[in-house]
Write a protein that holds these residues in place. Structure first.
Motif, short mmCIF file in Angstrom:
data_model
loop_
_atom_site.label_atom_id
_atom_site.label_comp_id
_atom_site.label_asym_id
_atom_site.label_seq_id
_atom_site.Cartn_x
_atom_site.Cartn_y
_atom_site.Cartn_z
N TYR A 1 0.90 -1.38 0.03
CA TYR A 1 0.10 0.20 -0.07
C TYR A 1 0.72 1.28 0.06
O TYR A 1 0.13 2.36 -0.02
CB TYR A 1 -0.91 -0.25 1.30
CG TYR A 1 -1.62 -1.50 1.19
CD1 TYR A 1 -2.65 -1.03 0.21
CD2 TYR A 1 -1.64 -2.24 1.83
CE1 TYR A 1 -4.10 -2.02 0.21
CE2 TYR A 1 -2.28 -3.52 2.38
CZ TYR A 1 -3.84 -3.44 1.09
OH TYR A 1 -4.48 -3.83 1.02
N GLN A 2 2.50 1.07 -0.07
CA GLN A 2 2.88 2.41 0.31
C GLN A 2 3.81 2.71 -1.52
O GLN A 2 3.90 3.90 -1.54
CB GLN A 2 4.23 2.55 1.51
CG GLN A 2 4.33 3.76 1.27
CD GLN A 2 6.19 3.82 2.60
OE1 GLN A 2 6.01 2.30 3.13
NE2 GLN A 2 6.79 4.46 2.81
N GLY B 1 -0.06 2.09 -6.61
CA GLY B 1 -0.95 2.23 -6.43
C GLY B 1 -1.17 3.19 -7.78
O GLY B 1 -2.73 3.15 -7.86
N TYR C 1 9.90 0.12 1.83
CA TYR C 1 8.42 0.68 1.83
C TYR C 1 8.11 0.41 3.62
O TYR C 1 7.52 -0.19 4.32
CB TYR C 1 7.58 0.13 1.11
CG TYR C 1 8.53 0.52 -0.40
CD1 TYR C 1 7.37 1.33 -1.02
CD2 TYR C 1 8.05 -0.75 -0.94
CE1 TYR C 1 7.65 1.86 -2.06
CE2 TYR C 1 8.59 -0.62 -2.47
CZ TYR C 1 7.96 0.64 -3.10
OH TYR C 1 8.07 0.83 -4.36
N ALA D 1 3.89 -0.19 5.02
CA ALA D 1 3.46 -1.41 4.46
C ALA D 1 3.01 -2.97 5.69
O ALA D 1 2.14 -3.20 4.83
CB ALA D 1 4.49 -1.31 2.79
N PHE E 1 -5.23 2.07 -0.77
CA PHE E 1 -4.45 3.20 -1.77
C PHE E 1 -4.77 4.75 -2.22
O PHE E 1 -4.23 5.26 -2.88
CB PHE E 1 -5.42 2.45 -2.96
CG PHE E 1 -3.69 0.73 -3.05
CD1 PHE E 1 -2.72 1.38 -3.04
CD2 PHE E 1 -4.74 -0.34 -3.28
CE1 PHE E 1 -1.80 0.17 -3.66
CE2 PHE E 1 -4.16 -1.26 -3.82
CZ PHE E 1 -1.83 -1.29 -3.53
N GLN F 1 -2.24 7.28 0.12
CA GLN F 1 -1.23 6.25 -0.06
C GLN F 1 0.02 7.21 1.02
O GLN F 1 0.69 7.03 1.69
CB GLN F 1 -0.45 6.07 -1.24
CG GLN F 1 -1.17 5.12 -1.76
CD GLN F 1 -0.36 4.52 -3.33
OE1 GLN F 1 0.41 5.05 -4.08
NE2 GLN F 1 0.26 3.39 -2.56
N GLN F 2 -0.50 8.63 1.02
CA GLN F 2 0.42 9.31 1.37
C GLN F 2 0.33 9.92 3.02
O GLN F 2 0.88 10.40 3.38
CB GLN F 2 0.60 10.67 1.17
CG GLN F 2 0.37 11.18 -0.54
CD GLN F 2 1.90 10.27 -0.82
OE1 GLN F 2 2.96 10.71 -0.48
NE2 GLN F 2 1.86 9.62 -2.40
N LEU G 1 -0.17 7.42 6.12
CA LEU G 1 -0.46 5.93 6.30
C LEU G 1 0.54 6.02 8.26
O LEU G 1 0.44 4.36 7.93
CB LEU G 1 0.35 5.05 5.44
CG LEU G 1 -0.09 4.97 3.75
CD1 LEU G 1 0.88 3.71 3.20
CD2 LEU G 1 -1.38 3.83 3.91
#
Length: 202
Positions: free
Chosen positions: A52-53, A58, A94, A97, A121, A124-125, A127
């Protein structure tokens, strides 16, 4: 198509490509264990390894959404394409993640894997831990159970199994996509992916 037929089809595809070292084959075939949208015996099964990172993951997520919409509109609910998502964690690249994957799995326990998948997603910025709890709250999850799952790290083994299956399939970085068990190595575009899927469905 019965499940056994699906596996026969999968392994026959693997054997067709076994002599070509330029291709990687999917080591662990899709099963009920996986998170998937559609039906596992669909004519085309996409298996994505991602996290997800990764910005590239994405982008692939948005590509797959567009492809799903395309086939849904063309075939109106015929379940032509099944989409499977598996975690592939690379902590050194990541670092956020792993926790995001655990959040997705905690949501899965409460029947909201794909909702959280899309949410992660989309953001993503963002998390960090505070954001992740906020996403769970937005989805109406039982926050007490959610936090307990995370604090006890109940889903780490599941995530590690996904990553290990990716390594066995020759995955070294994300995103990695397999179409009917064969590694996709062409251009990351909606048009090219649709063309490949149409070919794979025949």
């Amino acid at each position: 198509m019965a499940s056994s037929d699906c596996h026969k089809k999968f392994f026959s595809l693997k054997s067709l490509m076994s002599q070509d070292s330029n291709f990687n084959q999917l080591f662990v075939p899709p099963s009920q264990r996986d998170h998937y949208q559609g039906i596992l015996n669909a004519p085309v099964v996409l298996v994505e390894y991602g996290n997800y990172q990764s910005p590239q993951c994405g982008e692939v997520h948005r590509l797959i959404q567009a492809i799903q919409q395309h086939f849904d509109s063309v075939f109106s609910g015929e379940n032509r394409v099944c989409v499977v998502f598996r975690h592939f964690i690379q902590n050194s690249i990541y670092p956020q993640a792993q926790k995001a994957a655990e959040v997705a799995e905690a949501a899965a326990v409460q029947g909201q894997f794909w909702q959280m998948h899309d949410m992660l997603f989309l953001h993503q910025q963002e998390l960090g831990n505070g954001y992740l709890v906020e996403y769970a709250d937005r989805l109406g999850l039982d926050i007490s159970q959610f936090l307990q799952d995370l604090s006890k790290r109940r889903h780490v083994d599941r995530i590690n199994e996904d990553t290990a299956s990716g390594h066995h399939s020759g995955v070294t970085t994300v995103p990695a996509l397999f179409i009917n068990g064969i590694r996709y190595r062409d251009r990351w575009s909606v048009e090219q992916l649709i063309a490949t899927i149409v070919t794979a469905s025949h």
